[in-house]
Design an enzyme around this catalytic site. Structure first.
Site, short mmCIF file in Angstrom:
data_model
loop_
_atom_site.label_atom_id
_atom_site.label_comp_id
_atom_site.label_asym_id
_atom_site.label_seq_id
_atom_site.Cartn_x
_atom_site.Cartn_y
_atom_site.Cartn_z
N ARG A 162 6.71 -70.07 22.23
CA ARG A 162 5.24 -70.04 22.11
C ARG A 162 4.70 -71.44 21.83
NH1 ARG A 162 7.15 -66.30 23.80
NH2 ARG A 162 6.88 -64.11 23.30
N SER A 235 -0.37 -60.18 19.97
CA SER A 235 0.46 -60.56 18.81
C SER A 235 -0.21 -61.68 18.03
CB SER A 235 1.85 -61.02 19.30
OG SER A 235 2.49 -59.98 20.01
N GLU A 331 0.34 -67.01 15.81
CA GLU A 331 0.52 -67.35 17.22
C GLU A 331 -0.81 -67.74 17.85
OE1 GLU A 331 1.93 -64.94 21.19
OE2 GLU A 331 3.16 -64.75 19.41
#
Length: 335
Positions: A162, A235, A331
């Site tokens: 990520r 998420s 995130e």
């Protein structure tokens, strides 16, 4: 190219936060983008893609540029692969479906991820055992300061979990205008061993890339709220990676903990499991909440502010830290 003043950004972010922009411009061509960049300092701009990976905690007192560059094409096709180009404003999921219509494989596990193509390399989006970097060839980007175009190769992007160069040393320096992918045209390498994909496909003898996409869509729809119905950004936290030594101690106290070894020295732990076992799945404070089906997702039930969601995320991190000794990292981009 039209400049709109005092615009609500609620339709332009998947959390549905009613922050406002001082100025708002949809960018539909590279020429228009360069025209704005020539007369506006970088510090006065806020670049907006699909609005799927951010949490707005206040109004944006800048000129918001929504990158709405459209187009997708096959730029090279060989016997067993094709190079496909997609412009930054293309919706990611619609682009994935388009590749499947062309019978191109490689992105099927990334079905139904919210957002646009242009922001996908920044985050190195991933799901169900596949990351964007696995099919990435290059991307075109414009330097906000110099207006020079640059091609970033796979190595240039420094992809991580990520993560990418665009989130670190080149943060806010470039605007991605298009992305190239290398996709299989035959002998597709199916990825079915992550999550519940294989169980979803157990009645299909010879699954196709389309079957995998459909399975991923079903799984995501069963667990994740639709942003058009309940505001969310998918998420909210990264799955933490801890040392193997730290995992041994954790596994002793929580033998049922799911885990995924990623090297000889590191183990990945599902953040959703940690939040769930910390007793926060379904937790709600006003209109800010932890989703009842997937604890990894923070949601806006209607009128939560960005600050409300942010305070909830802080609470989640504190509770998980106290119970497991693990620091969760967001995130999403908190703005």
């Amino acid at each position: 190219m039209k400049v709109i003043h005092n615009v609500s950004l609620k339709p332009y972010n998947t959390f549905g936060i009613d922050a406002r922009a001082s100025k708002f411009i949809k960018i539909k061509s590279i020429e228009d983008l360069k025209k704005i960049l020539r007369k506006t300092y970088a510090e006065e701009l806020f670049i907006l893609g699909g609005g799927s990976n951010m949490l707005l905690t206040g109004d944006i007192h800048k000129t918001v540029l929504q990158i709405d560059l459209k187009g997708k094409e096959v730029i090279e096709e060989k016997d067993d692969y094709a190079i496909v180009k997609a412009h930054a404003g293309e919706n990611w999921h619609e682009f994935v479906l388009w590749t499947l219509e062309q019978h191109f494989g490689g992105l099927e596990n990334l079905s139904l991820i919210p957002g646009n193509v242009g922001t996908s390399p920044i985050q190195n989006i991933g799901a169900y055992g596949v990351e964007l970097k696995d099919s990435f060839v290059s991307c075109e980007a414009i330097n906000i300061q110099t207006l020079e175009s640059r091609t970033f190769t796979l190595g240039d992007c420094e992809f991580g979990y990520r993560n990418s160069v665009f989130k670190n040393k080149l943060k806010a320096q470039y605007i991605i205008t298009s992305v190239n992918f290398k996709l299989s045209t035959k002998n597709h390498q199916l990825k079915m061993d992550y999550g519940a994909i294989r169980s979803e496909l157990q009645e299909i003898e010879n699954p196709t890339i389309k079957d995998i996409s459909n399975a991923v869509i079903r799984i995501r729809e069963s667990k994740l709220p639709n942003p058009s119905e309940i505001g969310n950004s998918g998420s909210f936290f990264k799955n933490p990676v801890i040392s193997s030594e730290a995992f041994k101690n954790l596994h002793r106290d929580f033998p049922e903990i799911p885990h995924y070894p990623i090297s000889d020295t590191e183990v990945k732990i599902p953040a959703g499991w940690l939040i769930d076992k910390a007793g926060l799945k379904g937790y709600r404070d006003g209109d800010a909440g932890v989703h009842k089906k997937q604890a990894l997702v923070l949601v806006n039930y209607g009128n939560a502010s960005g600050s409300d969601i942010l305070m909830l995320s802080i609470k989640v991190r504190e509770v998980v830290k106290e119970k497991f000794g693990i620091d969760l990292e967001p995130e999403v981009n908190i703005i």
